[in-house]
Design a protein around this motif. Sequence first.
Motif, PDB file in Angstrom:
ATOM      1  N   ASP A 168       0.826  -1.217   0.000  1.00 50.49           N
ATOM      2  CA  ASP A 168       0.000   0.000   0.000  1.00 50.49           C
ATOM      3  C   ASP A 168       0.857   1.261   0.000  1.00 50.49           C
ATOM      4  O   ASP A 168       0.630   2.205   0.763  1.00 50.49           O
ATOM      5  N   GLY A 169       1.890   1.254  -0.855  1.00 49.60           N
ATOM      6  CA  GLY A 169       2.670   2.459  -1.091  1.00 49.60           C
ATOM      7  C   GLY A 169       3.789   2.749  -0.123  1.00 49.60           C
ATOM      8  O   GLY A 169       4.406   3.814  -0.208  1.00 49.60           O
ATOM      9  N   ALA A 170       4.070   1.831   0.815  1.00 49.20           N
ATOM     10  CA  ALA A 170       5.161   2.058   1.767  1.00 49.20           C
ATOM     11  C   ALA A 170       5.738   0.714   2.192  1.00 49.20           C
ATOM     12  O   ALA A 170       5.102  -0.334   2.043  1.00 49.20           O
ATOM     13  N   VAL A 171       6.957   0.743   2.702  1.00 51.79           N
ATOM     14  CA  VAL A 171       7.522  -0.421   3.374  1.00 51.79           C
ATOM     15  C   VAL A 171       6.795  -0.572   4.703  1.00 51.79           C
ATOM     16  O   VAL A 171       6.627   0.398   5.439  1.00 51.79           O
ATOM     17  N   ARG A 172       6.331  -1.802   5.027  1.00 54.75           N
ATOM     18  CA  ARG A 172       5.556  -2.001   6.252  1.00 54.75           C
ATOM     19  C   ARG A 172       5.965  -3.311   6.923  1.00 54.75           C
ATOM     20  O   ARG A 172       5.922  -4.370   6.300  1.00 54.75           O
ATOM     21  N   HIS A 173       6.359  -3.224   8.182  1.00 55.19           N
ATOM     22  CA  HIS A 173       6.620  -4.387   9.023  1.00 55.19           C
ATOM     23  C   HIS A 173       5.692  -4.260  10.232  1.00 55.19           C
ATOM     24  O   HIS A 173       5.364  -3.144  10.644  1.00 55.19           O
ATOM     25  N   ARG A 174       5.293  -5.389  10.823  1.00 54.30           N
ATOM     26  CA  ARG A 174       4.355  -5.261  11.931  1.00 54.30           C
ATOM     27  C   ARG A 174       4.483  -6.419  12.909  1.00 54.30           C
ATOM     28  O   ARG A 174       4.950  -7.502  12.563  1.00 54.30           O
ATOM     29  N   VAL A 175       4.057  -6.128  14.137  1.00 59.64           N
ATOM     30  CA  VAL A 175       3.840  -7.171  15.137  1.00 59.64           C
ATOM     31  C   VAL A 175       2.381  -7.089  15.548  1.00 59.64           C
ATOM     32  O   VAL A 175       1.828  -5.989  15.728  1.00 59.64           O
ATOM     33  N   THR A 176       1.744  -8.260  15.691  1.00 61.92           N
ATOM     34  CA  THR A 176       0.311  -8.326  15.925  1.00 61.92           C
ATOM     35  C   THR A 176       0.027  -9.176  17.154  1.00 61.92           C
ATOM     36  O   THR A 176       0.589 -10.273  17.313  1.00 61.92           O
TER      37      THR A 176
ATOM     38  N   ASP B 113      -4.801  -6.406  17.564  1.00 62.10           N
ATOM     39  CA  ASP B 113      -4.140  -5.102  17.645  1.00 62.10           C
ATOM     40  C   ASP B 113      -2.731  -5.216  17.071  1.00 62.10           C
ATOM     41  O   ASP B 113      -2.060  -6.244  17.242  1.00 62.10           O
ATOM     42  N   THR B 114      -2.282  -4.139  16.409  1.00 59.33           N
ATOM     43  CA  THR B 114      -1.040  -4.200  15.643  1.00 59.33           C
ATOM     44  C   THR B 114      -0.187  -2.960  15.877  1.00 59.33           C
ATOM     45  O   THR B 114      -0.710  -1.841  15.944  1.00 59.33           O
ATOM     46  N   VAL B 115       1.111  -3.170  15.987  1.00 59.66           N
ATOM     47  CA  VAL B 115       2.085  -2.087  15.916  1.00 59.66           C
ATOM     48  C   VAL B 115       2.808  -2.224  14.583  1.00 59.66           C
ATOM     49  O   VAL B 115       3.384  -3.274  14.296  1.00 59.66           O
ATOM     50  N   GLU B 116       2.727  -1.178  13.794  1.00 63.39           N
ATOM     51  CA  GLU B 116       3.349  -1.194  12.464  1.00 63.39           C
ATOM     52  C   GLU B 116       4.550  -0.267  12.421  1.00 63.39           C
ATOM     53  O   GLU B 116       4.493   0.864  12.907  1.00 63.39           O
ATOM     54  N   LEU B 117       5.646  -0.757  11.857  1.00 59.94           N
ATOM     55  CA  LEU B 117       6.788   0.089  11.523  1.00 59.94           C
ATOM     56  C   LEU B 117       6.732   0.299  10.012  1.00 59.94           C
ATOM     57  O   LEU B 117       6.905  -0.650   9.252  1.00 59.94           O
ATOM     58  N   TRP B 118       6.449   1.533   9.603  1.00 59.11           N
ATOM     59  CA  TRP B 118       6.377   1.862   8.178  1.00 59.11           C
ATOM     60  C   TRP B 118       7.613   2.669   7.799  1.00 59.11           C
ATOM     61  O   TRP B 118       8.287   3.255   8.657  1.00 59.11           O
ATOM     62  N   ALA B 119       7.926   2.706   6.511  1.00 59.80           N
ATOM     63  CA  ALA B 119       9.111   3.439   6.072  1.00 59.80           C
ATOM     64  C   ALA B 119       8.977   3.834   4.609  1.00 59.80           C
ATOM     65  O   ALA B 119       8.226   3.218   3.839  1.00 59.80           O
ATOM     66  N   ASP B 120       9.733   4.873   4.234  1.00 62.33           N
ATOM     67  CA  ASP B 120       9.843   5.270   2.835  1.00 62.33           C
ATOM     68  C   ASP B 120      10.466   4.157   2.001  1.00 62.33           C
ATOM     69  O   ASP B 120      11.094   3.230   2.525  1.00 62.33           O
ATOM     70  N   ASP B 121      10.369   4.331   0.692  1.00 67.78           N
ATOM     71  CA  ASP B 121      10.911   3.350  -0.243  1.00 67.78           C
ATOM     72  C   ASP B 121      12.429   3.213  -0.136  1.00 67.78           C
ATOM     73  O   ASP B 121      13.000   2.202  -0.562  1.00 67.78           O
ATOM     74  N   ASP B 122      13.113   4.217   0.442  1.00 64.99           N
ATOM     75  CA  ASP B 122      14.579   4.124   0.614  1.00 64.99           C
ATOM     76  C   ASP B 122      14.964   2.944   1.503  1.00 64.99           C
ATOM     77  O   ASP B 122      16.066   2.400   1.366  1.00 64.99           O
ATOM     78  N   PHE B 123      14.087   2.533   2.406  1.00 66.98           N
ATOM     79  CA  PHE B 123      14.408   1.496   3.391  1.00 66.98           C
ATOM     80  C   PHE B 123      14.056   0.107   2.845  1.00 66.98           C
ATOM     81  O   PHE B 123      13.118  -0.534   3.310  1.00 66.98           O
ATOM     82  N   ARG B 124      14.836  -0.371   1.878  1.00 62.33           N
ATOM     83  CA  ARG B 124      14.545  -1.640   1.233  1.00 62.33           C
ATOM     84  C   ARG B 124      15.266  -2.827   1.879  1.00 62.33           C
ATOM     85  O   ARG B 124      15.280  -3.933   1.322  1.00 62.33           O
ATOM     86  N   PHE B 125      15.856  -2.608   3.042  1.00 60.37           N
ATOM     87  CA  PHE B 125      16.505  -3.673   3.812  1.00 60.37           C
ATOM     88  C   PHE B 125      16.052  -3.565   5.256  1.00 60.37           C
ATOM     89  O   PHE B 125      15.651  -2.491   5.725  1.00 60.37           O
ATOM     90  N   VAL B 126      16.127  -4.680   5.979  1.00 63.10           N
ATOM     91  CA  VAL B 126      15.711  -4.674   7.386  1.00 63.10           C
ATOM     92  C   VAL B 126      16.461  -5.774   8.115  1.00 63.10           C
ATOM     93  O   VAL B 126      16.743  -6.835   7.545  1.00 63.10           O
ATOM     94  N   GLN B 127      16.850  -5.501   9.356  1.00 65.02           N
ATOM     95  CA  GLN B 127      17.427  -6.509  10.236  1.00 65.02           C
ATOM     96  C   GLN B 127      16.367  -6.899  11.254  1.00 65.02           C
ATOM     97  O   GLN B 127      15.720  -6.029  11.863  1.00 65.02           O
ATOM     98  N   VAL B 128      16.170  -8.198  11.433  1.00 70.57           N
ATOM     99  CA  VAL B 128      15.222  -8.695  12.423  1.00 70.57           C
ATOM    100  C   VAL B 128      16.002  -9.502  13.455  1.00 70.57           C
ATOM    101  O   VAL B 128      16.712 -10.451  13.116  1.00 70.57           O
ATOM    102  N   TYR B 129      15.869  -9.118  14.715  1.00 72.71           N
ATOM    103  CA  TYR B 129      16.662  -9.686  15.808  1.00 72.71           C
ATOM    104  C   TYR B 129      15.712 -10.031  16.947  1.00 72.71           C
ATOM    105  O   TYR B 129      14.928  -9.185  17.385  1.00 72.71           O
ATOM    106  N   THR B 130      15.781 -11.278  17.422  1.00 73.47           N
ATOM    107  CA  THR B 130      14.831 -11.738  18.450  1.00 73.47           C
ATOM    108  C   THR B 130      15.557 -12.252  19.692  1.00 73.47           C
ATOM    109  O   THR B 130      15.463 -13.435  20.031  1.00 73.47           O
TER     110      THR B 130
END
Length: 308
Positions: free
Chosen positions: A226-234, A239-256
Amino acid sequence: MPAASGTQYRLHHAGPQGEVRATVTELAAGLRELTVGGRTLVQTFGEDVVAPMGCGMVLVPWPNRVRDARWTLDGEPQQLDVTEAATGNASHGLLRNTGYRAEDHADHAVTLLASVFPQHGYPFRLDTSVAYALDDDGLRVTHTIVNRSSRPAPVAVGAHPYLALGDVPTADLTVTVAADTWFETDEQRIPVASRPVDGTPYDLRSGARVGDLSIDVGLGSVRQVDGAVRHRVTAPDGDTVELWADDDFRFVQVYTPKNFPAADGPTQAIAIEPMTAPADALNSGTGLRWLDPDERWSLSWGIRLTQV
């Protein structure tokens, strides 16, 4: 006693879901707290400690790691300071131990400034700013970088928030990331190959329970939703917390990590780190942006709460 992370910039905004509040630190322009209607959206830490596990920090002029703290510029070897002793790498840029100065501070927003000066392994001058602004359902963060050098400078940007959702145990959250590839790494945690996520524990496109994961992985080929980078925890209730970002952010590190040092003891956490380039970009060139003299680059990401 002064806070270990310096001045605490406390922001507030009246939103339809309740009061939106955030605390931003002078050190590393870090996000220390974010709540909407009293519900916590990020892992927090005390004023008396330095941000654990990079929590909330801004990562400039590169996120993640540089192999052996070395890279080459116009055929000349560059030696950065080693900041990750266990691997011999340079980690998370040059401002993680820098105190930013406030340019503007209103009830709902603050803009912090810091410069990168020419130094070991990085012979460039950058002026940077980080603008935090609350809105009705969360927070917008805007980074601006200006190259004040006489030649093009290589730059990448990252951030290091750990997401949370009120009183829901992080282990019970479902994480969803629209990324099609993952970076295989060596013993120094440096990428050696990019591979499809299909059939691996790193395929988070359809969601995975955080407590079932034990990963610290760089992901690429991040797709817009939907027009943006979107990561989320549900949460289990939707209920959801979304981390959205501009198109510049085409990489992500996920650490648990399962040992995040919370106030009441070690706990499960999840960092979702938006990045414009993956680890070792100064060597690979992947995602790296070269700013011309006096060129300005602005880009944004944010965190929002959606309630069902």
